[in-house]
Design a protein around this motif. Structure first.
Motif, short mmCIF file in Angstrom:
data_model
loop_
_atom_site.label_atom_id
_atom_site.label_comp_id
_atom_site.label_asym_id
_atom_site.label_seq_id
_atom_site.Cartn_x
_atom_site.Cartn_y
_atom_site.Cartn_z
N ILE A 203 0.91 -1.17 -0.05
CA ILE A 203 0.10 0.13 0.07
C ILE A 203 0.85 1.21 -0.06
CG2 ILE A 203 -1.68 1.40 1.26
CD1 ILE A 203 -2.70 -1.35 2.35
N ARG A 204 0.64 2.14 -0.89
CA ARG A 204 1.42 3.52 -0.94
C ARG A 204 0.52 4.58 -0.41
NH1 ARG A 204 1.78 3.78 -7.48
NH2 ARG A 204 -0.04 5.01 -7.11
N SER A 205 1.49 5.48 0.15
CA SER A 205 0.73 6.48 1.13
C SER A 205 -0.32 7.20 0.51
CB SER A 205 1.69 7.57 1.61
OG SER A 205 2.43 8.15 0.47
N ASP A 206 -0.31 7.37 -0.90
CA ASP A 206 -1.57 7.89 -1.68
C ASP A 206 -2.41 7.08 -2.29
OD1 ASP A 206 0.45 6.63 -3.57
OD2 ASP A 206 0.08 8.45 -5.10
N SER A 207 -2.34 5.84 -1.81
CA SER A 207 -3.31 4.84 -2.49
C SER A 207 -4.11 3.99 -1.46
CB SER A 207 -2.63 4.11 -3.46
OG SER A 207 -1.80 2.88 -2.61
N GLU B 80 -8.20 -1.83 11.64
CA GLU B 80 -8.73 -1.09 10.48
C GLU B 80 -8.44 -1.98 9.21
OE1 GLU B 80 -8.74 2.98 9.67
OE2 GLU B 80 -9.85 3.65 11.33
N TRP B 81 -8.98 -2.57 8.34
CA TRP B 81 -8.51 -3.03 7.20
C TRP B 81 -8.27 -2.03 6.11
CZ3 TRP B 81 -7.21 -7.83 6.75
CH2 TRP B 81 -7.67 -9.01 7.84
N SER B 82 -7.34 -2.21 5.27
CA SER B 82 -7.13 -1.28 4.13
C SER B 82 -6.28 -1.98 3.14
CB SER B 82 -6.11 -0.25 4.37
OG SER B 82 -4.89 -0.61 4.85
N TRP B 83 -6.41 -1.57 1.95
CA TRP B 83 -5.88 -2.30 0.66
C TRP B 83 -5.37 -1.18 -0.30
CZ3 TRP B 83 -8.31 -1.52 -3.93
CH2 TRP B 83 -9.54 -0.95 -4.35
N GLY C 109 2.14 -23.68 -4.77
CA GLY C 109 2.49 -22.21 -5.23
C GLY C 109 1.98 -21.13 -4.68
N ALA C 110 0.99 -21.14 -3.76
CA ALA C 110 0.62 -20.28 -2.88
C ALA C 110 1.33 -19.96 -1.66
CB ALA C 110 -0.97 -20.15 -2.68
N LEU C 111 1.27 -18.91 -1.00
CA LEU C 111 2.22 -18.68 0.22
C LEU C 111 1.29 -17.77 1.33
CD1 LEU C 111 5.23 -16.84 -1.47
CD2 LEU C 111 5.16 -19.18 -0.42
N PRO C 112 1.46 -18.52 2.52
CA PRO C 112 0.62 -17.75 3.67
C PRO C 112 0.97 -16.29 3.56
CG PRO C 112 2.01 -19.73 4.50
CD PRO C 112 2.55 -19.70 3.26
N TYR C 113 -0.17 -15.78 3.93
CA TYR C 113 -0.06 -14.21 4.10
C TYR C 113 -0.77 -13.72 5.41
CZ TYR C 113 -0.85 -9.45 2.72
OH TYR C 113 -0.62 -7.90 2.38
N ASP C 114 -0.14 -13.06 5.95
CA ASP C 114 -0.58 -12.24 7.31
C ASP C 114 -0.82 -10.83 7.20
OD1 ASP C 114 -1.32 -11.58 9.84
OD2 ASP C 114 0.31 -12.77 11.05
N PRO C 115 -2.09 -10.38 7.03
CA PRO C 115 -2.12 -8.82 6.85
C PRO C 115 -1.79 -7.92 7.91
CG PRO C 115 -4.21 -10.19 6.12
CD PRO C 115 -3.46 -10.93 6.91
N ARG C 116 -1.64 -8.65 9.12
CA ARG C 116 -1.17 -7.83 10.40
C ARG C 116 0.35 -7.82 10.39
NH1 ARG C 116 -3.20 -12.30 14.67
NH2 ARG C 116 -2.05 -13.60 13.13
N HIS C 117 1.08 -8.38 9.69
CA HIS C 117 2.53 -8.42 9.53
C HIS C 117 2.96 -8.14 8.18
CE1 HIS C 117 2.18 -9.31 13.86
NE2 HIS C 117 1.73 -10.44 13.54
N ASP C 118 2.70 -8.74 7.16
CA ASP C 118 3.06 -8.75 5.74
C ASP C 118 2.83 -7.38 5.29
OD1 ASP C 118 4.46 -11.31 5.94
OD2 ASP C 118 2.55 -12.07 5.67
N ASP C 119 3.95 -6.87 4.43
CA ASP C 119 3.73 -5.47 4.22
C ASP C 119 3.36 -5.48 2.62
OD1 ASP C 119 3.66 -2.68 3.53
OD2 ASP C 119 6.01 -2.56 3.65
N GLY C 120 2.13 -5.71 2.39
CA GLY C 120 1.61 -5.93 0.91
C GLY C 120 0.36 -5.31 0.55
N PRO C 121 -0.42 -5.60 -0.28
CA PRO C 121 -1.56 -4.72 -0.79
C PRO C 121 -2.83 -4.81 0.42
CG PRO C 121 -1.58 -6.52 -2.14
CD PRO C 121 -0.19 -6.68 -1.05
N LEU C 122 -2.81 -5.76 1.24
CA LEU C 122 -3.94 -5.92 2.17
C LEU C 122 -3.42 -5.74 3.53
CD1 LEU C 122 -7.03 -6.47 2.67
CD2 LEU C 122 -6.22 -9.07 2.79
N ARG C 123 -3.79 -4.85 4.40
CA ARG C 123 -3.31 -4.77 5.93
C ARG C 123 -4.39 -4.71 6.70
NH1 ARG C 123 1.63 -2.82 6.67
NH2 ARG C 123 1.24 -4.00 8.62
N PHE C 124 -4.00 -5.05 7.93
CA PHE C 124 -4.81 -4.95 9.22
C PHE C 124 -4.10 -4.29 10.17
CE2 PHE C 124 -6.87 -6.72 13.16
CZ PHE C 124 -8.18 -5.77 12.98
N ALA C 125 -4.13 -2.88 10.67
CA ALA C 125 -3.64 -2.33 11.63
C ALA C 125 -4.51 -1.21 12.30
CB ALA C 125 -2.42 -1.50 11.04
N ASP C 126 -4.24 -1.10 13.44
CA ASP C 126 -5.16 -0.28 14.20
C ASP C 126 -6.49 -0.52 14.14
OD1 ASP C 126 -2.81 1.18 15.18
OD2 ASP C 126 -2.85 2.36 13.29
#
Length: 307
Positions: free
Chosen positions: A9-13, A134-137, A115-132
């Motif tokens: 996730i970019r700061s402007d997106s 709140e969910w964001s993408w 072929g797929a990999l475990p993804y943790d939105p709480r810790h992994d810095d990708g296009p889907l995040r869960f922080a504070d």
């Protein structure tokens, strides 16, 4: 570097996750309503999951200014319902989409498919995040969530009719009938409403006619306009028939709706031409809607059909 970090996730997106949508063309939407379920299907495109036996329901958080490329009817779902008791797995990024699509599998399984990999939105810095809390993408990308499950329609929160992307259809290409449809929202809504009326399908009545609606118009208003336009306003045969009794006009309207649902618009016009007067046709159409929704006082409020 993890494969998802390139698509962080970019700061402007940053976009808050407000819900996800399943978009379908009219024939698929009719099946969904009859099944009362958005059914998962085998992954069949260029995905690494093709051939894995994985069946998914496609969802996205995106809304598009030019319209979606997957259809014209959108069923929305609450994000919390979709992810409850499920895990996330990074599948891939499809870079030849514009913008690039990131794909995340949402599943009840413990281990990812090959072929797929475990993804943790709480810790992994990708296009889907869960922080504070709140969910964001990443709003600058195309979000594609692959839910490994069916979704009952009772979980849908909203029904919307969209204008198809004017030049691209990811399912049917240039042969897509909905691609360049004129005045598409009422046309699409009318076709789905006709199907619900003649099949006595009540699975999404609460979405057609919600108790509270943030949209300017309820979907039922749009669907009624589409039916009025197709069956009455654009009927160039006229209404100089012999039918005057309310019951007879109502039976003719049910028959015309069934013909329209089957793609036989001209035959529907011929049947309605047996009614004497446009006003009787309009009264019969309103009566069908009232009967289906068990609302004896419903009256259309806006649009051409209200005149």
């Amino acid at each position: 570097m993890k494969p998802w970090e390139k698509y962080r996730i970019r700061s402007d997106s940053r976009r808050e996750m407000e819900g996800v949508y399943h978009v379908a063309h009219v024939p698929a939407a009719k099946r969904i309503v009859e099944d009362r379920t958005v059914k998962a299907n085998l992954v069949g495109d260029k995905s690494i999951l093709k051939g894995s036996g994985t069946s998914v329901t496609w969802l996205s958080a995106n809304t598009w200014a030019q319209g979606p490329m997957y259809g014209t009817i959108a069923f929305s779902f609450a994000w919390d319902d979709i992810i409850r008791d499920r895990k996330f797995f990074w599948v891939e990024a499809i870079t030849d989409y514009s913008p690039t699509a990131f794909r995340i599998l949402i599943s009840g399984r413990d281990d990812p498919p090959e072929g797929a990999l475990p993804y943790d939105p709480r810790h992994d810095d990708g296009p889907l995040r869960f922080a504070d809390r709140e969910w964001s993408w990443a709003g600058h990308l195309t979000s594609e969530f692959m839910l490994e499950d069916d979704i009952p329609l009772r979980k849908s929160e909203r029904l919307a009719f969209e204008r198809h992307h004017p030049s691209h259809c990811n399912l049917h290409g240039s042969s897509c009938e909905e691609l360049r449809q004129r005045d598409p929202e009422p046309v699409t809504a009318g076709k789905l409403l006709a199907h619900a009326l003649v099949r006595d399908a009540h699975a999404i009545d609460r979405l057609w006619k919600p108790a509270s609606q943030s949209q300017l118009r309820a979907p039922l208003e749009t669907g009624y306009d589409g039916l009025y336009d197709a069956l009455i306003f654009e009927n160039d045969i006229g209404f100089a028939g012999a039918l005057t009794r309310g019951a007879s006009c109502l039976a003719a309207m049910y028959g015309a709706l069934a013909l329209y649902d089957a793609g036989q618009l001209r035959d529907a016009h011929e049947l309605l031409a047996t009614i004497l007067g446009e006003d009787r046709c309009k009264t019969a159409l309103i009566a069908v809607v009232r009967a289906h929704f068990r609302d004896p006082v419903w009256t259309p409020r806006l649009g051409r059909g209200r005149r």
